[in-house]
Design a protein around this motif. Sequence first.
Motif, short mmCIF file in Angstrom:
data_model
loop_
_atom_site.label_atom_id
_atom_site.label_comp_id
_atom_site.label_asym_id
_atom_site.label_seq_id
_atom_site.Cartn_x
_atom_site.Cartn_y
_atom_site.Cartn_z
N PRO A 1 3.02 0.13 -13.88
CA PRO A 1 2.83 -0.52 -12.87
C PRO A 1 2.54 0.34 -11.85
O PRO A 1 3.17 1.31 -11.46
N SER A 2 1.80 -0.12 -10.78
CA SER A 2 1.47 0.63 -9.59
C SER A 2 1.56 -0.19 -8.47
O SER A 2 1.23 0.23 -7.52
N VAL A 3 1.83 -1.53 -8.78
CA VAL A 3 1.93 -2.48 -7.56
C VAL A 3 3.24 -3.32 -7.95
O VAL A 3 3.44 -3.49 -8.92
N SER B 1 0.87 -1.11 -0.02
CA SER B 1 0.08 0.05 0.02
C SER B 1 0.89 1.25 0.01
O SER B 1 2.14 1.20 0.06
N SER B 2 0.20 2.32 0.04
CA SER B 2 0.95 3.57 -0.20
C SER B 2 0.91 4.73 0.63
O SER B 2 1.38 6.01 0.44
N ALA C 1 2.14 13.55 -2.58
CA ALA C 1 3.45 13.21 -2.42
C ALA C 1 3.73 12.32 -1.33
O ALA C 1 3.23 12.81 -0.07
N SER C 2 4.25 11.00 -1.51
CA SER C 2 4.22 9.95 -0.27
C SER C 2 5.47 10.49 0.73
O SER C 2 6.39 11.25 0.29
N VAL C 3 5.69 9.64 1.58
CA VAL C 3 6.87 9.92 2.48
C VAL C 3 8.11 9.60 1.60
O VAL C 3 9.02 10.33 1.77
N GLY D 1 4.63 1.94 -1.23
CA GLY D 1 4.39 1.59 -2.85
C GLY D 1 4.27 2.85 -3.53
O GLY D 1 4.81 4.01 -3.19
N TYR D 2 3.55 2.58 -4.86
CA TYR D 2 3.45 3.82 -5.75
C TYR D 2 2.36 4.75 -5.23
O TYR D 2 1.34 4.50 -4.81
N ASP D 3 2.65 6.07 -5.67
CA ASP D 3 1.68 7.04 -5.54
C ASP D 3 0.29 6.75 -5.98
O ASP D 3 -0.79 7.07 -5.53
#
Length: 518
Positions: free
Chosen positions: A249-251, A77-78, A182-184, A165-167
């Motif tokens: 790809p997002s996973v 997860s993201s 924007a993720s960590v 994971g991906y944004d």
Amino acid sequence: MLLTFLPVLVATVPLAAASAGYVHLDVSKRAASNPSLVRRQQDFQATLTQNAGLEYLVNITVGTPPQNMAVTLDTGSSDLWVPSTSSKPCREGKCDGGEFDPSKSSTYNIIDQGGFNITYAGPGDSDAGNWVEESVTVGGSSTLNSTIVGVALDGADQHGVMGIGYDTNEAQPNPSPNGSYASVLDHMVSQGLINRKAYSLYLNDLNETTGSVCFGCVDSTKYTGDLVALPLQQSAPEPGQDSTAATTPSVFYVTLTGVSFIDASGAETTLSSEDYAQSVVLDSGTSEVLINNEILSGLANGLGAVYVGEQNYVLPCSYSNTNASIRYTFGGQDGPSVVVPLSEVIYGQVVPPSDMPGHSSGGCNMGISGPIEGQVILGDTFLRNAYVVFDLDNYQVAMAQAAGGQASTSSLVVIPTGTSLPGVSSTATATGTQLDEAQANAIATDIPEATGNAVTAGTPTFVLGASATASDAEASPTGSGSSSSGSSSSSGLAPWVTPAPQAAFLGAAGLVAGAFLL
Ligand SMILES: *[C@@H]1O[C@H](CO)[C@@H](O)[C@H](O)[C@H]1NC(C)=O
Ligand SMILES: *[C@@H]1O[C@H](CO)[C@@H](O)[C@H](O)[C@H]1NC(C)=O
Ligand SMILES: *[C@@H]1O[C@H](CO)[C@@H](O)[C@H](O)[C@H]1NC(C)=O
Ligand SMILES: *[C@@H]1O[C@H](CO)[C@@H](O)[C@H](O)[C@H]1NC(C)=O
Ligand SMILES: *[C@@H]1O[C@H](CO)[C@@H](O)[C@H](O)[C@H]1NC(C)=O
Ligand SMILES: *[C@@H]1O[C@H](CO)[C@@H](O)[C@H](O)[C@H]1NC(C)=O
């Protein structure tokens, strides 16, 4: 943990090594705490002990001054979220990873009241509350200012999660108009803590309590052989989506091209079909391996496993002493392979000896079961024996056999900008396919089920060696272990349904599932 529905974050404090180009931190293993997942069927008489799932946590801080929190580290997860002091689990004193008190933070800034809701693949597994901006630190890093964090006021989980994971897989809706904030990881890059979005994960052996994750570095002491790169594979098309439409790809799907069993005499038997090329998710938030049913059947029958309900299979605990193992091969010819000893797969006594005739060691989880929601997932019962570098920017991972029991941090190599990965010189490119509908809905039917008030193990056809049964034989007056093969799988379900798996397929959109998913 995978999310049930498919769907961007931000960051900081410098660690001592802030300018070093990496952030290295310990990952601690512990028994998963989610008693609500433990259920039993009424007609089952045997005693079922506590859920034996394991999970992996890292320490972070949220707020100013920093509030300490332990959160699940989740490649499936993201989003980063933490439970609020005012949430039900925290009010009941169950927030075992710490709790976040917004009233004690000077940097707390609500940006979407009530808009946060993440739904993981486990049944009823969602957490909801507010989207906020906060100051976050990871592993003593410098402070990541104005990071988007979910603060749960309501939900199933007793501690938070840090999705890495991906944004494009973030929970929806979220504060970004395009659905990706924007993720960590993005904050770590934008603040210069790491050069690109890439990290390596080392969960370490089952008998160890501490592994590690290095954002921005690779550690050559933690694997053997060569790291081989694998391009990420596409996700299954969403309903209505053209299956040929190229998407990014997002996973973390990679191509698994072989699964085999290596018995105690060293003989290897292939369990996967010819031309097997399956897209599988590498998910630290799922506690087990969820594999194609044909492979599961071959393995379970070869070992004499018993189905006890809720996607759980049980084996005599003494089998963890065998010198047999499972080999997973990726990417086709010249791809990497990871060997997982059965001692790393069979864990946690869930059936007491009194309910497992002939086996004084009782029954333990076989940490492998069938797919859930159409997903084949390599969770912690695989990842403990793999060293994996996740390179989000270049849509690849690199993998090698993990070296067990390594704690040294003397050989960290910074991952530079660009595309190269330290230690990687080759790529294995076989492409993988997702399960089709029939495969996804298939159930492994030929595995004996537990009935009545005892769990009767089958007779293994694999060579497990004397060590597998020695302790049982000594301790059990009735001697030999396995009494009957294929106990008639009569009336329905296993007497006792074990704990729902802890696997965590946390997060990612689009998938939902049962046990073992975060
Ligand atoms: C997290 O912090 C707690 C409390 O300070 C400490 O006991 C624990 O060892 C830390 N865990 C990790 C994985 O760093
Ligand atoms: C979060 O979403 C799930 C799945 O849609 C839903 O069942 C749950 O009620 C939602 N939680 C809240 C607090 O809205
Ligand atoms: C983060 O916020 C603190 C306090 O306002 C400030 O001193 C620091 O410079 C900020 N860091 C960045 C990278 O903007
Ligand atoms: C979404 O918007 C953010 C800015 O809000 C931007 O940084 C990001 O690249 C965008 N993502 C996509 C997938 O367009
Ligand atoms: C784990 O098991 C291995 C191999 O049996 C052993 O070498 C190692 O010392 C064990 N580690 C711990 C922490 O017990
Ligand atoms: C365990 O199996 C491996 C590979 O099959 C073999 O090299 C090793 O000698 C075996 N160890 C024991 C104790 O039998």
